[in-house]
Motif scaffolding. Structure first.
Motif, mmCIF file in Angstrom:
data_model
loop_
_atom_site.group_PDB
_atom_site.id
_atom_site.type_symbol
_atom_site.label_atom_id
_atom_site.label_comp_id
_atom_site.label_asym_id
_atom_site.label_seq_id
_atom_site.Cartn_x
_atom_site.Cartn_y
_atom_site.Cartn_z
ATOM 1 N N ALA A 38 7.774 41.753 23.504
ATOM 2 C CA ALA A 38 9.126 42.222 23.177
ATOM 3 C C ALA A 38 9.362 43.577 23.822
ATOM 4 O O ALA A 38 8.411 44.251 24.235
ATOM 5 C CB ALA A 38 9.268 42.328 21.664
ATOM 6 N N HIS A 185 10.826 39.667 29.833
ATOM 7 C CA HIS A 185 11.002 39.127 28.486
ATOM 8 C C HIS A 185 11.824 37.844 28.489
ATOM 9 O O HIS A 185 12.036 37.252 27.457
ATOM 10 C CB HIS A 185 11.516 40.173 27.487
ATOM 11 N N ASN A 234 12.298 38.443 17.966
ATOM 12 C CA ASN A 234 12.495 39.144 19.227
ATOM 13 C C ASN A 234 13.673 38.567 19.993
ATOM 14 O O ASN A 234 13.517 37.922 21.008
ATOM 15 C CB ASN A 234 11.207 39.015 20.055
#
Lengths: 236, 125
Positions: A38, A185, A234
């Motif tokens: 994250a 991410h 996340n």
């Protein structure tokens, strides 16, 4: 296969705030490895520590058996090193500058990379769009001839055409023996590219697996595997 | 090429190369594109291409000539076997799915031949 990168028992804190604790990571030579986590999990910090931009007190980091900062710096090319540049300069001048300061910088490759990515040598840095700036950063980073490339969120906030071009450059310019650590991410962007993934959470590496094993033995896609360690929390 | 991210990429590349060979895009005895070119074309890592190619070389479908590249075999027996294997794989999936629906073998043959007729008529229109 020998390990190109070895991080052992690394602990790092900043302003009394602990960021990494007993962090361990081994990466074999020649692989493309995804560093997943994250925002705020410490991906950039890990890269800065490897590249020698941050100093640490506890643990060891070795790149191709070199542990000192000076030796490591000569073996690592990091996307962040392409920031803090004179913004008003044309790309040609920035290429000359890099050619001066890095012995391993290849000006011919740099120009060819720019051309492949659709950038012109006389364009000024501060006039590039976000996508073109990312392309420039990749060109500078890959134009050095080193053992380890650290690509920190290379696709952050850019359109899919730019992303495809950058991915093609990574594939075509990576020397066979070189190793790449790439953070992201949005895992799906780079899933096809990866030999293995490393998941960082709670100051540690909590999972490390070969992409083939994830698909073949766990029957998962990389994104699902990653999300299984993070869940819904996340969502950035 | 679009990959299914749940299936190992090297496996999907093997299937892709099988197909290119069966439909004669990669002809017997000819050289297939270099590793890095395949990597760029398919947007995957060079290591993944190498894994796929080394399995195809083990299967003797490709012949590796040092310094020259990888060539499609000219051994027709191997190529025929390849075709049979791939057809069988597809049939296996269909057979299992129909068996799960408790379709008998005779029905299956009937359904298949009816379907082929229907398909051919539709494709002609």
């Amino acid at each position: 296969m020998s390990n190109l990168l070895e991080i052992k028992n690394l602990s790092y804190s900043r302003n009394l705030h602990s960021i990494l604790e007993n962090f361990n990571l081994e990466i074999p030579q020649g692989q493309i490895v995804g560093l997943l986590g994250a925002n705020g999990a410490g991906k950039t910090t890990v890269m800065r520590l490897i590249a020698g931009s941050f100093l640490y007190r506890r643990g060891t980091i070795s790149v191709q058996n070199s542990q000192t900062v000076a030796e490591r710096k000569s073996k690592v090319s990091f996307t962040e090193q392409a920031s803090h540049l004179e913004m008003n300069a044309p790309l040609s001048k920035i290429g000359d500058f890099y050619n001066e300061i890095y012995e391993d910088f290849n000006l011919t490759n740099f120009k060819q990379l720019l051309a492949e990515l659709g950038l012109k040598i006389d364009q000024k840095l501060n006039q590039l769009s976000k996508g073109n700036y990312r392309k420039f950063v990749i060109a500078v980073t890959l134009a050095r001839n080193v053992d380890l490339y650290l690509l920190d969120e290379p696709f952050d906030g850019i359109d899919s055409m730019s992303r495809k071009k950058i991915i093609a450059s990574i594939i075509s310019w990576k020397p066979d023996s070189a190793t790449i650590l790439v953070s992201d991410h949005h895992v799906a962007d780079i899933a096809n590219l990866l030999d293995s993934v490393v998941v960082i959470k709670n100051k540690k590496v909590i999972a490390k697996e070969a992409a083939n094993t994830i698909r073949e033995e766990l029957g998962q896609d990389i994104e699902t595997y990653y999300e299984s360690y993070y869940g819904e929390e996340n969502d950035d | 090429m679009k990959f299914d991210d749940k299936v190992p990429i090297y496996y999907q590349i093997k299937q892709y190369i099988y197909q290119e060979i069966l439909i004669n895009h990669f002809q017997p005895g000819t050289k297939i594109p270099p590793v890095r070119q395949l990597a760029i074309d398919l947007t995957v890592n060079v290591n993944t291409i190498q894994r796929a190619l080394s399995e195809l070389i083990d299967e003797e479908i490709l012949i590796s000539k040092r310094g020259k590249g990888n060539f499609v075999t000219t051994d027709l027996q191997i190529l025929n076997q390849l075709k049979e294997n791939i057809v069988e794989e597809k049939l296996e999936i269909m057979y299992t799915q129909l068996k799960n629906l408790q379709i008998s073998s005779d029905e299956m043959v009937q359904y298949l031949s009816d379907y082929i007729k229907k398909r051919e008529e539709n494709d002609h229109e």
